[in-house]
Design a protein around this motif. Structure first.
Motif, PDB file in Angstrom:
ATOM      1  N   GLY A  99       0.810  -1.224   0.000  1.00 60.21           N
ATOM      2  CA  GLY A  99       0.000   0.000   0.000  1.00 60.21           C
ATOM      3  C   GLY A  99       0.838   1.266   0.000  1.00 60.21           C
ATOM      4  O   GLY A  99       0.301   2.372   0.098  1.00 60.21           O
ATOM      5  N   SER A 100       2.150   1.131  -0.107  1.00 60.45           N
ATOM      6  CA  SER A 100       3.034   2.310  -0.055  1.00 60.45           C
ATOM      7  C   SER A 100       3.597   2.625  -1.437  1.00 60.45           C
ATOM      8  O   SER A 100       3.736   1.741  -2.274  1.00 60.45           O
ATOM      9  N   ASP A 101       3.929   3.895  -1.635  1.00 65.55           N
ATOM     10  CA  ASP A 101       4.556   4.282  -2.918  1.00 65.55           C
ATOM     11  C   ASP A 101       6.061   4.030  -2.874  1.00 65.55           C
ATOM     12  O   ASP A 101       6.687   3.844  -3.912  1.00 65.55           O
ATOM     13  N   ALA A 102       6.634   4.075  -1.672  1.00 69.68           N
ATOM     14  CA  ALA A 102       8.084   3.905  -1.551  1.00 69.68           C
ATOM     15  C   ALA A 102       8.394   3.264  -0.213  1.00 69.68           C
ATOM     16  O   ALA A 102       7.633   3.388   0.755  1.00 69.68           O
ATOM     17  N   ILE A 103       9.520   2.556  -0.171  1.00 72.43           N
ATOM     18  CA  ILE A 103       9.978   1.953   1.084  1.00 72.43           C
ATOM     19  C   ILE A 103      11.440   2.351   1.276  1.00 72.43           C
ATOM     20  O   ILE A 103      12.239   2.266   0.341  1.00 72.43           O
ATOM     21  N   MET A 104      11.754   2.815   2.476  1.00 73.64           N
ATOM     22  CA  MET A 104      13.075   3.419   2.723  1.00 73.64           C
ATOM     23  C   MET A 104      13.820   2.670   3.820  1.00 73.64           C
ATOM     24  O   MET A 104      13.230   2.295   4.828  1.00 73.64           O
ATOM     25  N   VAL A 105      15.128   2.466   3.615  1.00 72.10           N
ATOM     26  CA  VAL A 105      15.995   1.929   4.676  1.00 72.10           C
ATOM     27  C   VAL A 105      17.321   2.691   4.661  1.00 72.10           C
ATOM     28  O   VAL A 105      17.685   3.302   3.654  1.00 72.10           O
ATOM     29  N   GLY A 106      18.048   2.574   5.770  1.00 71.13           N
ATOM     30  CA  GLY A 106      19.397   3.134   5.842  1.00 71.13           C
ATOM     31  C   GLY A 106      20.408   2.122   5.311  1.00 71.13           C
ATOM     32  O   GLY A 106      20.126   0.916   5.250  1.00 71.13           O
ATOM     33  N   ILE A 107      21.585   2.609   4.989  1.00 75.29           N
ATOM     34  CA  ILE A 107      22.651   1.731   4.478  1.00 75.29           C
ATOM     35  C   ILE A 107      23.052   0.686   5.529  1.00 75.29           C
ATOM     36  O   ILE A 107      23.457  -0.437   5.187  1.00 75.29           O
ATOM     37  N   GLY A 108      22.904   1.017   6.814  1.00 79.05           N
ATOM     38  CA  GLY A 108      23.230   0.054   7.877  1.00 79.05           C
ATOM     39  C   GLY A 108      22.364  -1.192   7.762  1.00 79.05           C
ATOM     40  O   GLY A 108      22.834  -2.317   7.995  1.00 79.05           O
ATOM     41  N   THR A 109      21.121  -1.009   7.401  1.00 74.84           N
ATOM     42  CA  THR A 109      20.200  -2.142   7.241  1.00 74.84           C
ATOM     43  C   THR A 109      20.564  -2.946   5.994  1.00 74.84           C
ATOM     44  O   THR A 109      20.520  -4.174   5.999  1.00 74.84           O
ATOM     45  N   VAL A 110      20.961  -2.245   4.930  1.00 78.61           N
ATOM     46  CA  VAL A 110      21.355  -2.956   3.702  1.00 78.61           C
ATOM     47  C   VAL A 110      22.591  -3.811   3.983  1.00 78.61           C
ATOM     48  O   VAL A 110      22.637  -4.986   3.626  1.00 78.61           O
ATOM     49  N   THR A 111      23.569  -3.253   4.673  1.00 82.08           N
ATOM     50  CA  THR A 111      24.795  -4.040   4.900  1.00 82.08           C
ATOM     51  C   THR A 111      24.552  -5.159   5.932  1.00 82.08           C
ATOM     52  O   THR A 111      25.100  -6.244   5.797  1.00 82.08           O
ATOM     53  N   ALA A 112      23.677  -4.909   6.897  1.00 81.64           N
ATOM     54  CA  ALA A 112      23.446  -5.947   7.924  1.00 81.64           C
ATOM     55  C   ALA A 112      22.532  -7.063   7.410  1.00 81.64           C
ATOM     56  O   ALA A 112      22.802  -8.238   7.630  1.00 81.64           O
ATOM     57  N   ASP A 113      21.444  -6.695   6.743  1.00 85.97           N
ATOM     58  CA  ASP A 113      20.387  -7.692   6.447  1.00 85.97           C
ATOM     59  C   ASP A 113      20.299  -8.065   4.971  1.00 85.97           C
ATOM     60  O   ASP A 113      19.676  -9.064   4.644  1.00 85.97           O
ATOM     61  N   ASP A 114      20.818  -7.227   4.118  1.00 84.32           N
ATOM     62  CA  ASP A 114      20.667  -7.393   2.674  1.00 84.32           C
ATOM     63  C   ASP A 114      19.204  -7.692   2.295  1.00 84.32           C
ATOM     64  O   ASP A 114      18.907  -8.703   1.641  1.00 84.32           O
ATOM     65  N   PRO A 115      18.274  -6.788   2.690  1.00 89.73           N
ATOM     66  CA  PRO A 115      16.855  -7.062   2.397  1.00 89.73           C
ATOM     67  C   PRO A 115      16.528  -6.802   0.933  1.00 89.73           C
ATOM     68  O   PRO A 115      17.216  -6.001   0.277  1.00 89.73           O
ATOM     69  N   SER A 116      15.471  -7.449   0.436  1.00 88.89           N
ATOM     70  CA  SER A 116      15.055  -7.149  -0.940  1.00 88.89           C
ATOM     71  C   SER A 116      13.982  -6.068  -0.932  1.00 88.89           C
ATOM     72  O   SER A 116      13.839  -5.310  -1.881  1.00 88.89           O
ATOM     73  N   LEU A 117      13.207  -6.021   0.148  1.00 90.87           N
ATOM     74  CA  LEU A 117      12.106  -5.072   0.310  1.00 90.87           C
ATOM     75  C   LEU A 117      11.051  -5.191  -0.791  1.00 90.87           C
ATOM     76  O   LEU A 117      10.410  -4.209  -1.156  1.00 90.87           O
ATOM     77  N   THR A 118      10.919  -6.374  -1.332  1.00 90.40           N
ATOM     78  CA  THR A 118       9.901  -6.627  -2.354  1.00 90.40           C
ATOM     79  C   THR A 118       8.574  -6.985  -1.684  1.00 90.40           C
ATOM     80  O   THR A 118       8.543  -7.442  -0.540  1.00 90.40           O
ATOM     81  N   VAL A 119       7.489  -6.807  -2.447  1.00 90.36           N
ATOM     82  CA  VAL A 119       6.180  -7.318  -2.012  1.00 90.36           C
ATOM     83  C   VAL A 119       6.215  -8.823  -2.258  1.00 90.36           C
ATOM     84  O   VAL A 119       6.643  -9.280  -3.318  1.00 90.36           O
ATOM     85  N   LYS A 120       5.802  -9.587  -1.257  1.00 90.86           N
ATOM     86  CA  LYS A 120       5.958 -11.044  -1.376  1.00 90.86           C
ATOM     87  C   LYS A 120       4.726 -11.743  -1.966  1.00 90.86           C
ATOM     88  O   LYS A 120       4.872 -12.709  -2.701  1.00 90.86           O
ATOM     89  N   SER A 121       3.518 -11.263  -1.626  1.00 88.62           N
ATOM     90  CA  SER A 121       2.319 -11.992  -2.058  1.00 88.62           C
ATOM     91  C   SER A 121       1.995 -11.726  -3.530  1.00 88.62           C
ATOM     92  O   SER A 121       1.981 -10.575  -3.977  1.00 88.62           O
ATOM     93  N   GLU A 122       1.706 -12.816  -4.271  1.00 88.79           N
ATOM     94  CA  GLU A 122       1.367 -12.690  -5.699  1.00 88.79           C
ATOM     95  C   GLU A 122       0.101 -11.854  -5.859  1.00 88.79           C
ATOM     96  O   GLU A 122      -0.021 -11.048  -6.779  1.00 88.79           O
ATOM     97  N   LYS A 123      -0.851 -12.063  -4.937  1.00 86.58           N
ATOM     98  CA  LYS A 123      -2.132 -11.332  -5.012  1.00 86.58           C
ATOM     99  C   LYS A 123      -1.892  -9.818  -4.870  1.00 86.58           C
ATOM    100  O   LYS A 123      -2.415  -9.010  -5.625  1.00 86.58           O
ATOM    101  N   LEU A 124      -1.067  -9.452  -3.893  1.00 86.66           N
ATOM    102  CA  LEU A 124      -0.803  -8.021  -3.674  1.00 86.66           C
ATOM    103  C   LEU A 124      -0.028  -7.414  -4.843  1.00 86.66           C
ATOM    104  O   LEU A 124      -0.257  -6.267  -5.230  1.00 86.66           O
ATOM    105  N   LYS A 125       0.883  -8.199  -5.427  1.00 87.68           N
ATOM    106  CA  LYS A 125       1.644  -7.698  -6.584  1.00 87.68           C
ATOM    107  C   LYS A 125       0.672  -7.429  -7.738  1.00 87.68           C
ATOM    108  O   LYS A 125       0.765  -6.408  -8.415  1.00 87.68           O
ATOM    109  N   LYS A 126      -0.256  -8.377  -7.930  1.00 93.83           N
ATOM    110  CA  LYS A 126      -1.225  -8.259  -9.024  1.00 93.83           C
ATOM    111  C   LYS A 126      -2.107  -7.027  -8.795  1.00 93.83           C
ATOM    112  O   LYS A 126      -2.357  -6.252  -9.714  1.00 93.83           O
TER     113      LYS A 126
END
Ligand SMILES: NC(=O)C1=CN([C@@H]2O[C@H](COP(=O)(O)OP(=O)(O)OC[C@H]3O[C@@H](n4cnc5c(N)ncnc54)[C@H](O)[C@@H]3O)[C@@H](O)[C@H]2O)C=CC1
Ligand SMILES: Nc1nc(O)c(N)c(N[C@@H]2O[C@H](COP(=O)(O)O)[C@@H](O)[C@H]2O)n1
Length: 225
Positions: free
Chosen positions: A42-69
């Motif tokens: 339901g969001s237009d953008a999702i934001m993280v800090g570089i600390g989170t990228v280096t620690a977790d390497d998240p994809s921050l993608t929407v996971k559910s096929e229904k929600l993507k559709k």
């Protein structure tokens, strides 16, 4: 002008986001995972800090096929715009966020980022330069508003969220409190940084609602202005 900004986090019962080694921990349960996917979709953008990228390497993608559709039917990309706040442009080229799933990526850097890093990252993401040493977060929000971003979800970590509170750029704050104790006086918390010193500067919150979530509790707060 700036978008509506909300934070969503999972923390342990003792208020930690991860371990002292900044190792990612499964804090929330299955129903919370589904809720997070919905608010992300339901969001237009999702934001993280570089600390989170280096620690977790998240994809921050929407996971559910229904929600993507549902997103594509609304004329949006499958995933919200993924934004990394990264003063020096340190995001690794092989970061998941830059490769997994379709959608726009933005890396917001400061003037400290080297040309070499900007060149390295520009094939994967649009670059916004804002701020001298640290990223100018208000400037980034304004730039997002200019490209019609109305709703930003912030996923962490504690350093970025602290700065957003300090600069009064947060509207709502959601925490899923899980049934574990992580401990450690240097383990990340929802708002790290320097902290407010004077009581009159504290951010004041109004409780919007609370509910049981798996074995924990979900609290939703609105920032009082
Ligand atoms: N449990 C949860 O829901 C989540 C946990 N985390 C955890 O949080 C930890 C990462 O958090 P942090 O290390 O605090 O990193 P962070 O993700 O908050 O990134 C902070 C970094 O962003 C950069 N930055 C640039 N401009 C900035 C500005 N104006 N204000 C603040 N930062 C700015 C700086 O390099 C700074 O060190 C990891 O351990 C991760 O696992 C992260 C996201 C969610
Ligand atoms: N909502 C939530 N619950 C947990 O238990 C968590 N450990 C986290 N962590 C953050 O979620 C991000 C994962 O994103 P992807 O699945 O890779 O899209 C990551 O940044 C974690 O720190 N969140």
């Amino acid at each position: 002008m700036r978008p509506f900004v909300f934070v969503n986090l999972a923390m342990s019962a003792d208020g930690k986001l991860s371990t002292t080694e900044r190792r990612q921990v499964k804090i929330s349960g299955k129903s919370d995972f589904l809720r997070v996917d919905e608010i992300k979709a339901g969001s237009d953008a999702i934001m993280v800090g570089i600390g989170t990228v280096t620690a977790d390497d998240p994809s921050l993608t929407v996971k559910s096929e229904k929600l993507k559709k549902e997103r594509t039917e609304r004329g949006c990309e499958e995933n919200p715009i993924r934004i990394v706040i990264d003063s020096e442009g340190r995001t690794p080229e092989n970061a998941e966020i830059l490769h997994k799933g379709p959608g726009r990526r933005i890396i917001a850097v400061s003037e400290k980022a080297s040309d070499k890093n900007l060149e390295r990252l520009s094939p994967y993401a649009d670059i916004i330069v804002a701020g001298k040493d640290k990223v100018d977060l208000a400037g980034v929000m304004e730039a997002l508003s200019d490209i019609d971003v109305k709703r930003v979800m912030v996923e962490g970590g504690g350093t970025l969220i602290w700065s957003l509170f300090e600069e009064d750029l947060i509207d709502e704050f959601y925490t899923c409190i899980g049934n574990i104790i992580i401990g450690g006086d240097s383990a990340p918390t929802p708002a790290d940084g320097t902290g407010f010193i004077k009581e009159e500067n504290f951010t004041r919150l109004e409780l919007i609602d609370m509910e049981k979530a798996d074995e924990g509790v979900l609290l939703r707060w609105r920032v009082k202005r």
